[in-house]
Design a protein around this motif. Sequence first.
Motif, PDB file in Angstrom:
ATOM      1  N   ARG A   1       0.834  -1.214   0.000  1.00 31.63           N
ATOM      2  CA  ARG A   1       0.000   0.000   0.000  1.00 31.63           C
ATOM      3  C   ARG A   1       0.860   1.253   0.000  1.00 31.63           C
ATOM      4  O   ARG A   1       0.531   2.251  -0.615  1.00 31.63           O
TER       5      ARG A   1
ATOM      6  N   ARG B   1       1.655   6.318  -1.404  1.00 35.14           N
ATOM      7  CA  ARG B   1       0.714   5.262  -1.063  1.00 35.14           C
ATOM      8  C   ARG B   1      -0.476   5.354  -2.010  1.00 35.14           C
ATOM      9  O   ARG B   1      -0.785   6.424  -2.548  1.00 35.14           O
TER      10      ARG B   1
ATOM     11  N   ALA C   1      -6.878   1.294  -0.595  1.00 35.68           N
ATOM     12  CA  ALA C   1      -6.358  -0.062  -0.705  1.00 35.68           C
ATOM     13  C   ALA C   1      -7.033  -0.843  -1.829  1.00 35.68           C
ATOM     14  O   ALA C   1      -6.411  -1.700  -2.461  1.00 35.68           O
TER      15      ALA C   1
ATOM     16  N   ARG D   1      -5.207  -0.420  -5.087  1.00 35.03           N
ATOM     17  CA  ARG D   1      -4.006  -1.263  -5.148  1.00 35.03           C
ATOM     18  C   ARG D   1      -4.371  -2.725  -5.404  1.00 35.03           C
ATOM     19  O   ARG D   1      -3.748  -3.413  -6.206  1.00 35.03           O
TER      20      ARG D   1
END
Length: 1024
Positions: free
Chosen positions: A344, A383, A387, A390
């Motif tokens: 992440r 980052r 999430a 990603r």
Amino acid sequence: MVPQPPALTLTGSFMVGTGSDLSEVRATIDVVPRWDDAPMVGRASELAHLLARLDRAASGRTSSVVLAGDAGVGKTRLLDELTARAAARGVRVLLGHCVDLGDVGLPYLPFVDLLRPVAADPELVPAAASNPVLAALLAGQPVSSLPVLPVTEGRDLSRPLPHRAAPQPVDDGRLQLFESVAGLICELASSTPLLIVLEDVHWADRSSRDLLRYLLARLVDVPVAVVASYRADDLHRRHPLRPLLAELVRLPGVERLELAPLPDSEVGTLVRRLAAGAGSLPESTVEDVVARAEGNAFYAEELLAAGLHGEALPLGLTDVLLARVEQRSPAAQQVLRTAAVAGRRVRHELVAAVGELGGGELEEALAEAVHHHLLVVSDDGYRFRHALLREAVLADLLPGERVRLHAAIATYLAREPGAGTAAERAHHARESNDLPGALSASLEAATAACCVGAPAEQLQYLEAVLALWSAVPDAAERAGRDQVALLLETAAAARMVGELHRAVALLRSALDLLGTDADPVTRARVHYTLAQAMVRVEDLTGAHRESSAAMALVPADPPSEVRTWAAATHARMAYSLMLVDEGDAAAEEALTAADALGLDSAWSDTAVSQVRSRQDTDAAAVQRRLDEALMRASRSGDVDVEMRVLFNRATFAFEDGRIAESLDWTRRATSRARELGMEWSFYPAELRHLQVTALYMLGHWDESLAEADLLARVPEMAAHVRAAGLLVQVGRGDAEAQQRLAWARELIPRLNAHVLLSLVTAAAEIDLAAWAGDAEAAVRIATDTSRRLQLLWESDHLGVLRLVASALHPVADAAVAARLLGDTGAARRWTATGEPLVDIARSAVAGFREQVGEMGVEGTAWLARVEAETARLRGDATTELWRAAVEAFGFGHVYEEARSRWRLAEALLACDDRAGAAEQAGLAHEVAVRLGAVPLRTALEALSRRGRLDVGGVRTVDVSAVMTPREAEVLRLLAQGRTNRQIGAELYISEKTASVHVSNILAKLGANGRTEAVAIAAQRGMLV
């Protein structure tokens, strides 16, 4: 106005080259919604609630919130708004993020993350730089002051981590680290209120979870607010965060805040606001986005972003996310793929080294990814904005490309000193199919975990090595040991963290791997080590079988280390099954051989077993023997045997009624265990339980409860330590006792043979039922648990005395009340209900005396309570029996002595000894007030009112102030169970007039019936 604190989070612009370069890039990008700048929608109440908690913290009362929500529901956006508002109010903000590293995490990573700005500015907290534990933690290095010590029974069983070729660091234990972090936070908050935000704790490693729980319990009256977020949809039934959350929400000042999906109307508002800068948006598009988003703000944002760029709306969120990625240049996509494989969060240096892009091309690609809100700048790299983005990029990678990127990252981490941890290298090596590299890195990660006092992670990395073993041809060479040795080492680590059943399974695997044709010495070693583990999960028969097998494999002559430990172990197992002659023979052999070979630890272990088997030994001789055993165990360096000796020193003092001395021994031992990082192995856990119990008995209830809850998660086999806190909670009438009881009840079926957990849970349940007046429940629990204990303990099951004595309390109350009302049938029924309990107690005492010997002081005290309650049950509450109970508990059990005084005061009052009753009730009341024992205090004050005793300033009600003289006479007869006809006959009035008086009495007392009226009058002291 509160001065603005220094910025501890990076909130400025991401700079690429010069400021003009950045301006040119921004001028050329497409018009897109400004996600981070958009007004927050639909979370006003949640934000107000968090700000109120922040204000509470700023006033000096620590406040904590556990923020739950599904992925993408808006947790991060809410926290961004909270941190911005907090900074505007002059609150210092620290942010920490958890990272998904697969099955095991990097110990303490989120705390290193949030404290990194402190390390960068030593003037903030000068003391941090001089603290070696904090300095090592903030530098991302192992805490080098933690000792690595053997964790096995015998010194020859396996090599500890790190293995012998590596330098042995010193370990001060996790408690020092935890206290150091807590102290650092307090020092930071001393000048400016502090907001700590921990994101994605569902990915937190076990050590970080323990530290979080410790901080939330430790920080009470400091200006600190803590908000920890997690994905609720990630928490499957066995997720390790679930038990922690159950504990956290029971802490004072901690609450759980659920972030529910947004209503469709709010999602529509969000979509329109986000699209405001992009021209008109068809309502059909808004409706489509709202329908697909299903209340998830992130889904709505991503669906809208895809639509604004003219992309066909995908059928699923992954397609939408990838559609945004695919609009970017090939270089930006390459950066995103590299970042997705890395995690992440990704450091700039890693992207530059692995991404195969030149300097200028890399900067342009990164700027494109950042400006299109796919990546976000962090303090040391980048980052993913979410999430899920990603995960979508990662899922879209072809298997070969994913493996290649993992391999490149693993190579980079191995090549660059300090670029990554062994845990990261193990993860990337494993994912790139570099199984030899994963094995080596996992071994190194296990060593690092051991060095920083993270035994749970050490165990997980060792188990990862075992999982890879068969796939790596030169595994033994890389590990520096064979598989059996590694299994023994892993089992020792499992025992270190209290995972006893796992240790048994690992040792059985070692036996299976060896087979019957292997070296007898090695097989004997595994057999007796397995016996030592099995006895700790209450499998005494199996343990005796394994120690017998070890004895059969190695001859007694000539003496050897393995045979000596086999004999020492076998003596212990034989004594456990009351096979005294067999135990004596093995013990004599072990002691003789240990002296001949200089095996001090084996000698000490055997001496303890021998002392425990001889109940009639002179106390002074026992003490001398244990003193010698402790000296030898300390000299040998075998900490497990040392802990066993300390446990027995504490136990002998406890059983002899020397509770304060026992507490001194437990404190010494638990402190030593913390230093060694083995606080949840078997004997340290038993010592902690004994310490919790001793503190409870001595009346140090706050300390007892704190000790039961010292760290976040205890292994299941040490669950009785936390369950022991029930005794304080029930004694205080704490409503949270029900939550802890539910937790303990759920564990009992899984831990079928955990005697102490069953005993302490049942004792608390019976007391709870007794104070609630539920005699039937108390009898049922006592009976069921007594039967269970008799099956598990063939001889020594005196624990049933406590259960029986406690259960007789409400049964005798019911019988007394029935007699008071003149209901002889009910009195007979309740007496008959209690008699089987009396039989259980007497049978247990007879069996104990026949097979073991005389009881200790606590058993004698509980028997005295049983006898006194039995007399009360039968209608003969003699003062002599209750005086005997008071004296019996005078050895140091403060609370039970006070409870016995309460009953003695009742008996004295029944004999019209008002002065004696007042004295006993006063002494008991003083204890109840000091302990905060609300149920006992309430009972004593009711007795004082009922008997018109001058105790603790309790006010009694003068019946003449409430009732007329005639009503007082009627009330007296009501208490004797008289009917209206009988009352009229005795007072020479008509039945109808008696009925009118009864109705008036019920109205004045606010009672719904005659029985309730009598109970209220008795409680108020209106019955003379």
